[in-house]
Design a protein around this motif. Sequence first.
Motif, PDB file in Angstrom:
ATOM      1  N   TYR A 280     -13.529 -33.283 -24.269  1.00 52.23           N
ATOM      2  CA  TYR A 280     -13.364 -32.173 -25.198  1.00 52.23           C
ATOM      3  C   TYR A 280     -11.900 -31.757 -25.350  1.00 52.23           C
ATOM      4  O   TYR A 280     -11.446 -31.454 -26.443  1.00 52.23           O
ATOM      5  CB  TYR A 280     -14.128 -30.942 -24.672  1.00 52.23           C
ATOM      6  N   TRP A 314     -19.390 -32.435 -31.087  1.00 56.25           N
ATOM      7  CA  TRP A 314     -18.573 -31.721 -32.067  1.00 56.25           C
ATOM      8  C   TRP A 314     -17.070 -31.753 -31.742  1.00 56.25           C
ATOM      9  O   TRP A 314     -16.295 -30.964 -32.283  1.00 56.25           O
ATOM     10  CB  TRP A 314     -19.046 -30.267 -32.215  1.00 56.25           C
ATOM     11  N   THR A 318     -13.790 -29.884 -33.489  1.00 53.50           N
ATOM     12  CA  THR A 318     -13.033 -28.824 -32.820  1.00 53.50           C
ATOM     13  C   THR A 318     -11.554 -29.141 -32.676  1.00 53.50           C
ATOM     14  O   THR A 318     -10.801 -28.294 -32.184  1.00 53.50           O
ATOM     15  CB  THR A 318     -13.631 -28.516 -31.431  1.00 53.50           C
ATOM     16  N   SER A 321      -9.864 -26.306 -34.437  1.00 53.33           N
ATOM     17  CA  SER A 321      -9.684 -25.043 -33.720  1.00 53.33           C
ATOM     18  C   SER A 321      -8.628 -25.153 -32.632  1.00 53.33           C
ATOM     19  O   SER A 321      -8.016 -24.152 -32.252  1.00 53.33           O
ATOM     20  CB  SER A 321     -11.023 -24.582 -33.127  1.00 53.33           C
ATOM     21  N   GLU A 322      -8.402 -26.375 -32.144  1.00 57.33           N
ATOM     22  CA  GLU A 322      -7.346 -26.571 -31.143  1.00 57.33           C
ATOM     23  C   GLU A 322      -5.951 -26.558 -31.758  1.00 57.33           C
ATOM     24  O   GLU A 322      -4.953 -26.506 -31.035  1.00 57.33           O
ATOM     25  CB  GLU A 322      -7.558 -27.904 -30.417  1.00 57.33           C
ATOM     26  N   SER A 346     -21.185 -33.530 -35.354  1.00 57.24           N
ATOM     27  CA  SER A 346     -20.513 -32.686 -36.352  1.00 57.24           C
ATOM     28  C   SER A 346     -20.578 -33.226 -37.769  1.00 57.24           C
ATOM     29  O   SER A 346     -20.269 -32.492 -38.712  1.00 57.24           O
ATOM     30  CB  SER A 346     -19.050 -32.489 -35.956  1.00 57.24           C
TER      31      SER A 346
END
Length: 818
Positions: A280, A314, A318, A321-322, A346
């Motif tokens: 992640y 997902w 993401t 968002s990072e 996703s």
Amino acid sequence: MQDQDRTATVPQGNGRKASSTHQPTLRSCFLRPHPLLVSLLLITSVTPLATSQSPATIPSEAAVAARVDSLLAKMTVAEKIGQLNQLDYVNASDDAILRGDVGAFLNLADPVEINRVQHLALDRTRMHIPLLLGFDVINGYRTLFPISLAQAATWDPALVEAMHATIAQETAAVGINWTFAPMLDIARDPRWGRIVEGSGEDPYLASRMAVAKIQGLQGPQLGAPGKILACVKHFAGYGAPPGGRDYDSVYLPEVQLQNVYLPPFRAAVEAGAGSVMSAYMSLNDVPASGNAALLRGVLRDQWGFRGFVVSDSWAIHTMRSEGYVENLDQAALRALKAGENMDMGSQTYLKFLPEHVANHDVSLRELDDAVRPILRIKVLMGLFEHPYVDASKTEATLTDPAHRAQARHAASETAVLLRNEDNTLPIAPSIHSIAVIGPLADTPAALMGSWPAKAKKSETLSLLSAIRERAGAAVQILYEPGVPIGREPQAELNPDTITPRPYNSDPPAPDSPIAKAVATSLKADLTLLILGEDASMNGEYASRASIDLPGRQEEMMQAVTLAARKAGKPVALVLVNGRPLNITWASTHVPSILEVWQPGTEGGHAVADLLFGDANPGGKLPLTWPRSTGQIPIYYAHNATKVNQEAADFKSFYWDEPTTPLYPFGFGLSYTTFTLRDLKLNTSEIQSGGSLEATVVVENKGSRPGDEVVQLYTHQRSGTAVRPVRELKGFERVTLQPGESKTVAFTIGPRQLQFWSPATRAWGVEPDDFDLWVGDSSRATLHETFKVTAPVKIAAGQNGQAVPEKTVAKEDKNDHEQ
């Protein structure tokens, strides 16, 4: 077409075999068969499984490649992108399958429905490509084995392989053909919740466990009956978040990546793992799902990996968002370019890759290269020929009594005895009443771990019920749950159930849970405290700021122990947990401490076996056990400081607490006693490409049969880089009868002695002096030394003199590259 031939023999017993000492670490010659893998295949006692294809019919790589190329030549761009899409089944539709928009499903576990969707894919789509069906089967499907951290505590790869053979058999019986396991993240911070899913702090132990799990899940080759596709995760560095905070960005220098965090993944790839899951988080400011240096540079270019890479759930999405990409359009492009083959959940690829292909941002060759490994795995798994499951046989496989017996044995093998003063355990025949106290005593779910898959709580016996069953009518069992514990939403934290509280020496109120626990304890001959963490307190998004016992368990433990000891009555602590906890007070006040982890479906019976002496604990800690949160991170393989730690003027310590851990890595006691003696090396000097043999005698000096884990550690005294004070390089778990002895042999060669040097930026064995220890923990005391010399090249010097040949990691080679 029904595939009704997928049956497998259930491994019986513990599957123990002699242990290989070859270390699966990084090396340049990655195409050579891994020695550890060879030894596991040769000497495993797991009953061989029939393969779905005989050696004469197993397709050659050329045949597989030709079949894949033929498929690709006929597929449209949309169909190719569909193969890169894994859809959560809750969002599925038949139309998506029929359009070719799905290459894999997530979270489908009904065999009838699995057969139906496979029929849709095989019979009603243009390309007739079967589906991959993934599910989080971490420690078991219906039969839960102990958590992964506990499995590492067995120090028994053969036993772990046998567990995973059964896990694969149950999973395959449902029609699931892919699991998102094993997790291979090295973890040295017990605040991190997912430490429960790995094998601890050491790359050698974790690598041995990785190979065992891959072999158990996948068998001798992909497509073997009763086997499934493994997915090693989380690549890479996921287990090192600062503060133990799940998903936080990780910063690791390359020397740590190479020597500590990557070796288990490399071992799994060499053992044949068919898929890898990217992590992640961001590693050194680059999200793992868009990290070409990892996914292409290390995984494919250096290691020769030919399977496929799937994102974590997902994770491509993401990246926005990072702050790595501006929008999802960029996320799809960067992930594909980096080497991410499949998007989990996703649908970012499905939505945005068609336009990238149309605009030539992604070439047709790049798209084919992304799809090819997925199709290759499906061909190798035999899914085109055998995509279905015989649903009429599913329940019989899931309820096979042999699986339960195996799980019970495995759980007893994972337990670690941390303390046993006055032989408090096993419970003596003179004990006629037992007080069982604690919030986890009658909670079956606490034994099941944070990934219960499709296990049933009704099939898991609580510790209290198992103790009652084993004790029989002759022993009175008293029960008091005592203080409650629980995990609550962050905004609603309850200090009574979450925040650890200091011990209050004032007598508890007469009607309080602690007062009731003390009163119950005083009525019994022996008190068993069942304390620790509920399963929800471990796992994903289950990080903690403290490793103290949750709630008021510490206060209750101290009150009960002091009252019972004052009355002259013994107390034993049974820990149910998924991480090391602060038991520093208990380590000097509670006579006996038994760590049973989260032991799975048969954990209740197994713990009762251990408590009453029907089984003998022989597990060893797979990590260093800290005294308190303030010691974290703490691990045995640290570097030396400017002053020897044993010296009188050593200054690198805490002034308010000992610097040493509460229990060292590899530690564990037994109901019997062992001695190790007569450590011998067959030579005191080898060349850098050579090997030596170390032998030691281990003897059971006690009156009970038991297991000892003989451990070998080495230390390179100097070189192009500072080396850890000790590193595990071999181990073997040995079962001995009373009075029996055995000579254990280890081979130490390039695999054990090489390391990645930041000075040379290469792997190699350096000529130097080495220490070697053998013992029962990382504090082993039997000691020898040996020397590694540079290999001699004949007639390379003046006047025909032999001169030393430089090794790849000599100081004067690329010394400037830091």
